[in-house]
Design a protein around this motif. Structure first.
Motif, short mmCIF file in Angstrom:
data_model
loop_
_atom_site.label_atom_id
_atom_site.label_comp_id
_atom_site.label_asym_id
_atom_site.label_seq_id
_atom_site.Cartn_x
_atom_site.Cartn_y
_atom_site.Cartn_z
N ASP A 44 0.85 -1.18 0.00
CA ASP A 44 0.00 0.00 0.00
C ASP A 44 0.89 1.24 0.00
O ASP A 44 1.78 1.35 0.86
CB ASP A 44 -0.89 -0.01 1.25
N PRO A 45 0.69 2.18 -0.94
CA PRO A 45 1.57 3.36 -1.02
C PRO A 45 1.62 4.18 0.27
O PRO A 45 2.65 4.77 0.59
CB PRO A 45 0.98 4.19 -2.15
N LYS A 46 0.52 4.22 1.01
CA LYS A 46 0.50 5.00 2.24
C LYS A 46 0.98 4.19 3.44
O LYS A 46 1.88 4.61 4.17
CB LYS A 46 -0.91 5.53 2.51
N LYS A 47 0.39 3.02 3.65
CA LYS A 47 0.73 2.19 4.82
C LYS A 47 2.16 1.67 4.78
O LYS A 47 2.80 1.53 5.81
CB LYS A 47 -0.20 0.98 4.92
N ASP A 48 2.65 1.37 3.59
CA ASP A 48 3.94 0.69 3.46
C ASP A 48 5.04 1.55 2.87
O ASP A 48 6.05 1.03 2.41
CB ASP A 48 3.76 -0.57 2.59
N ALA A 49 4.86 2.87 2.88
CA ALA A 49 5.86 3.75 2.27
C ALA A 49 7.23 3.57 2.91
O ALA A 49 8.24 3.40 2.21
CB ALA A 49 5.41 5.21 2.37
N ASN A 50 7.31 3.60 4.22
CA ASN A 50 8.60 3.43 4.90
C ASN A 50 9.16 2.03 4.73
O ASN A 50 10.36 1.84 4.57
CB ASN A 50 8.48 3.76 6.40
N ARG A 51 8.27 1.04 4.79
CA ARG A 51 8.70 -0.36 4.62
C ARG A 51 9.35 -0.54 3.24
O ARG A 51 10.41 -1.14 3.11
CB ARG A 51 7.51 -1.29 4.78
N GLU A 52 8.71 0.00 2.22
CA GLU A 52 9.23 -0.13 0.86
C GLU A 52 10.53 0.65 0.69
O GLU A 52 11.49 0.17 0.10
CB GLU A 52 8.19 0.34 -0.16
N LYS A 53 10.56 1.87 1.22
CA LYS A 53 11.75 2.71 1.12
C LYS A 53 12.97 2.03 1.74
O LYS A 53 14.07 2.07 1.19
CB LYS A 53 11.50 4.05 1.80
N ASN A 54 12.77 1.38 2.90
CA ASN A 54 13.88 0.75 3.63
C ASN A 54 14.02 -0.75 3.37
O ASN A 54 14.89 -1.39 3.96
CB ASN A 54 13.70 0.98 5.13
N GLN A 55 13.15 -1.28 2.52
CA GLN A 55 13.13 -2.72 2.24
C GLN A 55 13.06 -3.52 3.55
O GLN A 55 13.73 -4.53 3.74
CB GLN A 55 14.37 -3.14 1.41
N ALA A 56 12.22 -3.03 4.46
CA ALA A 56 12.08 -3.63 5.79
C ALA A 56 11.27 -4.92 5.72
O ALA A 56 10.22 -4.97 5.09
CB ALA A 56 11.40 -2.64 6.73
N PRO A 57 11.74 -5.96 6.39
CA PRO A 57 11.00 -7.22 6.39
C PRO A 57 9.76 -7.14 7.29
O PRO A 57 9.59 -6.19 8.05
CB PRO A 57 12.02 -8.21 6.98
N TRP A 58 8.93 -8.15 7.21
CA TRP A 58 7.76 -8.29 8.08
C TRP A 58 8.24 -8.97 9.36
O TRP A 58 8.86 -10.03 9.31
CB TRP A 58 6.69 -9.12 7.39
N VAL A 59 7.93 -8.37 10.51
CA VAL A 59 8.44 -8.88 11.79
C VAL A 59 7.28 -9.01 12.78
O VAL A 59 6.49 -8.08 12.95
CB VAL A 59 9.52 -7.95 12.38
N SER A 60 7.22 -10.16 13.44
CA SER A 60 6.20 -10.38 14.46
C SER A 60 6.61 -9.67 15.75
O SER A 60 7.76 -9.28 15.93
CB SER A 60 6.06 -11.87 14.75
N GLY A 61 5.68 -9.56 16.66
CA GLY A 61 6.02 -9.10 18.00
C GLY A 61 6.68 -10.24 18.77
O GLY A 61 6.82 -11.35 18.25
N ALA A 62 7.05 -9.98 20.00
CA ALA A 62 7.64 -11.01 20.85
C ALA A 62 6.53 -11.76 21.60
O ALA A 62 5.46 -11.22 21.84
CB ALA A 62 8.61 -10.39 21.85
N ILE A 63 6.81 -12.98 21.94
CA ILE A 63 5.86 -13.79 22.69
C ILE A 63 5.71 -13.24 24.10
O ILE A 63 6.63 -12.61 24.63
CB ILE A 63 6.30 -15.28 22.71
N GLN A 64 4.56 -13.48 24.68
CA GLN A 64 4.28 -13.01 26.04
C GLN A 64 3.92 -14.19 26.94
O GLN A 64 3.50 -15.24 26.47
CB GLN A 64 3.12 -12.02 26.02
N SER A 65 4.09 -13.98 28.23
CA SER A 65 3.69 -14.93 29.28
C SER A 65 4.44 -16.25 29.25
O SER A 65 3.89 -17.29 29.63
CB SER A 65 2.18 -15.18 29.23
N VAL A 66 5.68 -16.24 28.80
CA VAL A 66 6.55 -17.40 28.96
C VAL A 66 7.39 -17.12 30.20
O VAL A 66 8.22 -16.21 30.20
CB VAL A 66 7.45 -17.63 27.73
#
Length: 140
Positions: A44-66
């Motif tokens: 998406d040109p708006k949502k993903d502008a920074n991601r595309e510019k920096n070629q940033a990968p998709w990253v999950s959050g960290a697990i909780q309650s371990v």
């Protein structure tokens, strides 16, 4: 009788010297919040502008309650997919799991569209636990 009592105490003392396992590991409430990440193949040109510019990968959050003794190490175990075994294997080859349980997928994954359920293993000194289908990536 005195010798028998000393022998009994010596055997009991040796039996009590078993080295206990250090620490603990409790995963009964383990979860990612959110537990799903949608990967857009068409950015998406708006949502993903920074991601595309920096070629940033998709990253999950960290697990909780371990809960448990540190250091805890997270390992990839398997992935299942609605797109089939070949797609799951391709996705698994691109997936990276980091020490704090965060998972990373390239900006433009080679795996086809579909849902990918991830199973992780967490371990620390003396303990390990399987976290089946703990996270889902959806490639759209």
């Amino acid at each position: 009788m005195k010798q028998l009592m000393i022998l009994f105490l010596a055997i009991f003392a040796l039996a009590a010297c078993e080295k206990p396992t250090v620490g603990f590991l409790d995963v009964k409430n383990a979860a990612f919040t959110p537990d799903t990440l949608e990967i857009r193949t068409v950015l998406d040109p708006k949502k993903d502008a920074n991601r595309e510019k920096n070629q940033a990968p998709w990253v999950s959050g960290a697990i909780q309650s371990v809960l448990g003794t540190d250091p805890k190490v997270y390992e990839f175990v398997r992935v299942t997919s609605t797109a089939g075994e070949e797609a799951a294997s391709l996705f698994a080859s691109e997936l990276k799991v980091y020490g704090n349980s965060r998972m990373e997928v390239p900006l433009q994954p080679a795996a086809p569209k579909g849902s990918y359920r991830i199973t992780l293993k967490v371990r620390n000194e003396g303990y390990s636990a399987l976290l089946p289908d703990i996270f889902t990536f959806i490639i759209k």
